[in-house]
Design an enzyme around this catalytic site. Structure first.
Site, short mmCIF file in Angstrom:
data_model
loop_
_atom_site.label_atom_id
_atom_site.label_comp_id
_atom_site.label_asym_id
_atom_site.label_seq_id
_atom_site.Cartn_x
_atom_site.Cartn_y
_atom_site.Cartn_z
N ASP A 43 180.49 16.88 67.78
CA ASP A 43 179.50 15.94 68.27
C ASP A 43 180.22 14.62 68.58
OD1 ASP A 43 177.20 14.73 69.10
OD2 ASP A 43 176.00 15.31 67.38
C1 BGC Z 1 174.10 13.81 69.73
C2 BGC Z 1 174.24 15.14 70.45
C3 BGC Z 1 174.55 14.93 71.89
C4 BGC Z 1 175.76 14.04 72.03
C5 BGC Z 1 176.16 13.76 73.45
C6 BGC Z 1 175.22 12.85 70.03
O1 BGC Z 1 174.95 11.58 69.54
O2 BGC Z 1 174.02 14.03 68.35
O3 BGC Z 1 173.07 15.88 70.29
O4 BGC Z 1 174.71 16.15 72.56
O5 BGC Z 1 175.51 12.80 71.40
O6 BGC Z 1 175.28 12.92 74.07
#
Ligand code: BGC
Length: 767
Positions: free
Chosen positions: A304
């Site tokens: 993530d």
């Molecule tokens: C989130 C994810 C997301 C990623 C990219 C993160 O902060 O937890 O769900 O896909 O950002 O935007």
């Protein structure tokens, strides 16, 4: 069942026989079923010529290899690049982007990679397409309320078509985190509290995005997230520590991920939280043992956002080099947004802290993904196709239909709804009524408020087409949060002058989603007071809820005759809600999550284990002194403008062996005066087992449409996968739990919510 699992089954049965002698009531039979996942599952997509990948790998420098493992965020506002990223592309130091999108923009960026980077490897563009790309469908919690996997699959396939036309071939969805805590704002992104419903909808989403081959035109690779137990954040505080037992992981948090894997999901994203002390990004149990070894997932696992770097803040890595080493060693392939693989990779290889084989494995997975997507042959997209696909009439019609199917009628005393032909004037009141941004929810990809139909616009359009064209007035009443009560007077005046009031309240989109944990689930600001003031006029009132999580609306549930839960319904919000208010459609959704009476009850979910002292009038039982234990609205609950009756629950067998199957059938009849939908729900309870089992667990559902007076027989197949649970030899607190079906009595409950239903029992016999 594979040969290997049959063998494991009989071995296990022998092991467990010892226990039989000690505990005669608990004759245990272990059964290996598909959930044990002993087979390897290929991800979907075209067959890849490994020779091409071998040749490429042989030619690439270490810098380029590390580049393939780097994902960076582009400019979210423009869909293009940020300063400095062009140079990285030219040097082959980035493999994929987040937020770069739009046919023109993605083609330009792609051209750079293909014409200027050393090995000319195409870039892959990923994006958070959570519930639609430009045509926005209801938020996932809303779509889950449809209890309609076909509708969810359709929404996902339209999202895939729009996204791929815009150059986005990788979507960071489905988010399948089970959430038992509505204080956690991200509950809006998933399918709610139940692993069975969650698994069915995870399958539907993966199939919708990827089809049978994610390399086909109009398809994208899905990314199931966040692996795992992110929804178990302590206190509902986002990103927080999660402490979850091995059994609960396997029975509650894993199943939707497993379903996504079985559906061929291309990629996984790890979670930001730590699980039982070890960050998910490097967790050897979830990432190593379960995902890579037991489930044999061989696709890309992505971190993530900045999660690799955050290993330092978690306190498990001393510095950036350490964090990169740990993540690579744990089996992570792609680093999102932080740059530690790129910065420290060469040194780690030189010092033999990371092996070349591990690096090549990760790079190979990325190249395979790109090859399966067909990017080597077709790296560009056609701008004309983008124009014709995005926000087409067909897509908008689908969004309206899916939003309609996601509405949940929570109350309808005196049949206030649907609005009758006697209604000559309508007061539309409330801070959610005239806002075209809020219905898109917190995460709306490329959705735009200028495309969105507000509730007021939807009601106006509908009223204009009705016989006699009822008059529609509007007063905001108050802000969604903060502000004053100055608008109450106008709202009350309008209510008095009108035949009926539609009162749109709830949460702004900013109060829902990532990093929006709350300690109060009450309607914010002056909204409840506004409802009370309008209600005091005595006018028939309908509350329409626009929100992303269960709210504590006890007063409303007691006093306001009609309540329609709309969640954040997307681009076609106003049309879909108006369709239901005026009776052009009949709401048939059901809650995928429990509504508590009070925040103090949380976590509150229907499939909890029993206690030794279940609540009763006796003081020393498991209950609160100040409020009832039960929810305000239970999981699976939802009304209709018509009524249904269930009868004749029958089981095809009274006894089955542990690996046996039976059919439960039930008749459902529409005993009201309108056509409508009912979701028939089958729950199972294992009455006596070697571990406490849930008081009931959903194991089947079907949404049926019936004309007045019509009835239908609904059949549910029940097999070992519905009856077993995870357990292990109590002498070893180990990770290798087995899925077992224990002989004994099972209760089948078929109802129209998790609250009650028709009951039958059957026995699983011993070996
Ligand atoms: C989130 C994810 C997301 C990623 C990219 C993160 O902060 O937890 O769900 O896909 O950002 O935007």
């Amino acid at each position: 069942m594979s040969r290997q699992s049959v063998r494991r089954f009989s071995e296990l049965a022998t092991v467990w026989t010892g226990k039989v002698a000690q505990r005669p009531r608990l004759i245990v039979a272990a059964l290996a079923v598909s959930m044990m996942a002993t087979m390897a599952l290929p991800v979907s997509g075209a067959v890849v010529d490994e020779k091409v990948i071998d040749d490429l790998l042989a030619r690439m420098t270490v810098t380029e290899k590390l580049g393939q493992l780097q994902q960076l965020g582009g400019n979210v506002a423009t869909g293009g690049l940020l300063d400095g990223q062009e140079g990285l592309i030219r040097r082959g130091q980035v493999g994929s982007f987040l937020n770069v999108r739009g046919a023109k923009s993605s083609n330009e960026v792609q051209k750079l990679a293909l014409e200027s980077s050393p090995s000319k490897i195409p870039l892959l563009f990923g994006f958070d397409v959570i519930h639609g790309y430009r045509t926005i469908f209801p938020v996932p919690l809303g779509m889950a309320s449809s209890w309609d996997p076909k509708a969810v699959e359709r929404a996902s396939s339209i999202a895939a078509r729009e996204a791929s036309a815009a150059g986005v071939r990788w979507v960071f969805s489905p988010m399948v985190d089970i959430a038992r805590d509505p204080r956690w704002g991200r509950i809006v992104e998933g399918a709610g509290e139940d692993p069975y419903l969650g698994a069915k909808l995870a399958t539907a989403q993966v199939q919708g995005y990827q089809g049978a081959d994610f390399g086909a035109p109009g398809r994208v690779a899905a990314c199931v997230k966040h692996w795992v137990a992110y929804g178990a954040a302590e206190g509902g505080r986002d990103y927080n520590h999660a402490e979850v037992s091995n059994r609960t992981l396997r029975e509650v948090y894993f199943p939707p991920f497993r379903a996504a894997l079985d559906a061929g999901v291309g990629t996984f994203m790890t979670a930001l939280n730590d699980l039982n002390g070890i960050p998910a990004t490097v967790n050897p149990f979830t990432l190593g043992q379960v995902l890579r070894r037991e489930w044999r997932f061989d696709g890309v696992v992505l971190s993530d956002y900045q999660a690799v770097e955050q290993l330092i803040e978690h306190g498990v890595a001393a510095n950036g080099a350490d964090a990169a080493r740990m993540a690579l060693e744990a089996g992570l392939d792609v680093e999102m947004e932080s740059t530690l693989f790129r910065v420290h990779g060469e040194r780690l290889l030189r010092d033999r802290k990371v092996s070349r084989a591990r690096l090549d494995e990760a790079v190979r997975r990325v190249l395979q993904l790109k090859a399966r997507l067909g990017l080597f042959e077709n790296p560009y997209v056609d701008e004309a196709v983008e124009q014709s696909v995005i926000l087409s009439k067909e897509n908008r019609d689908a969004a309206r239909e899916v939003a309609g199917r996601s509405l949940v009628l929570l109350r309808n005393e005196g049949n206030v709804l649907p609005l009758g032909s006697n209604v000559r004037s309508i007061a539309v009141i409330g801070p959610m009524a005239d806002d075209p941004q809020i219905p898109l929810g917190p995460w709306f990809a490329d959705g735009r408020k200028e495309d969105t139909v507000s509730l007021l616009a939807g009601i106006r359009a509908k009223a204009a087409g009705r016989p006699g064209a009822p008059k529609v007035g509007y007063a905001k009443g108050c802000e969604a949060e903060g502000g004053t009560k100055d608008g109450f007077e106008e709202a009350v005046r309008l209510a008095r002058e009108s035949d009926v009031v539609i009162l749109a309240v709830g949460e702004t989109a900013d109060r829902s989603g990532e990093a929006t944990s709350l300690t109060s689930l009450d309607l914010p600001g002056h909204q409840l007071d506004l409802i009370k003031a309008v209600h005091a006029t005595g006018k028939p009132t309908v509350v329409v809820l626009i929100n992303g999580r269960p709210l504590t609306i006890g007063w409303v549930a007691e006093h306001v005759p009609a309540i329609l839960e709309a969640w954040f319904p997307g681009t076609e919000a106003g049309h879909a809600i108006a369709d239901a208010l005026f009776g052009d459609i009949n709401p048939g959704g059901k809650l995928p999550v429990t509504f508590p009476r009070s925040v103090g009850q949380i976590p509150l979910y229907y499939n909890h284990d029993n206690t030794g002292r279940p609540p009763s009038d006796f003081k020393y039982t498991s209950k609160y002194m100040d409020i009832p234990n039960g929810p305000l609205f239970p999981f699976g609950f939802g009304l209709s403008y018509t009524q249904f009756k269930l009868k004749n629950l029958k089981l095809s067998k009274r006894e089955i062996p542990p690996e046996g199957r039976l059919i439960a059938s039930v008749e459902v009849e529409n005993v009201g005066k309108r056509a409508g939908d009912e979701v028939v729900q089958l729950y199972i309870r294992d009455e006596v087992a070697s571990a406490s089992r849930p008081v009931k667990a959903l194991r089947g559902f079907e949404r049926v449409t019936l004309a007045p007076g019509e009835s239908k027989t609904v059949r549910f197949a029940i097999g070992p996968e519905d009856l077993g649970f995870y357990t292990c030899d109590p002498r070893f607190i180990v990770h290798d739990m087995q899925f077992v079906v224990e002989p004994g009595r099972f209760k089948v409950i078929v109802g129209t919510s998790s609250k009650d239903g028709l009951v039958a029992t059957f026995d699983v016999t011993g070996l």
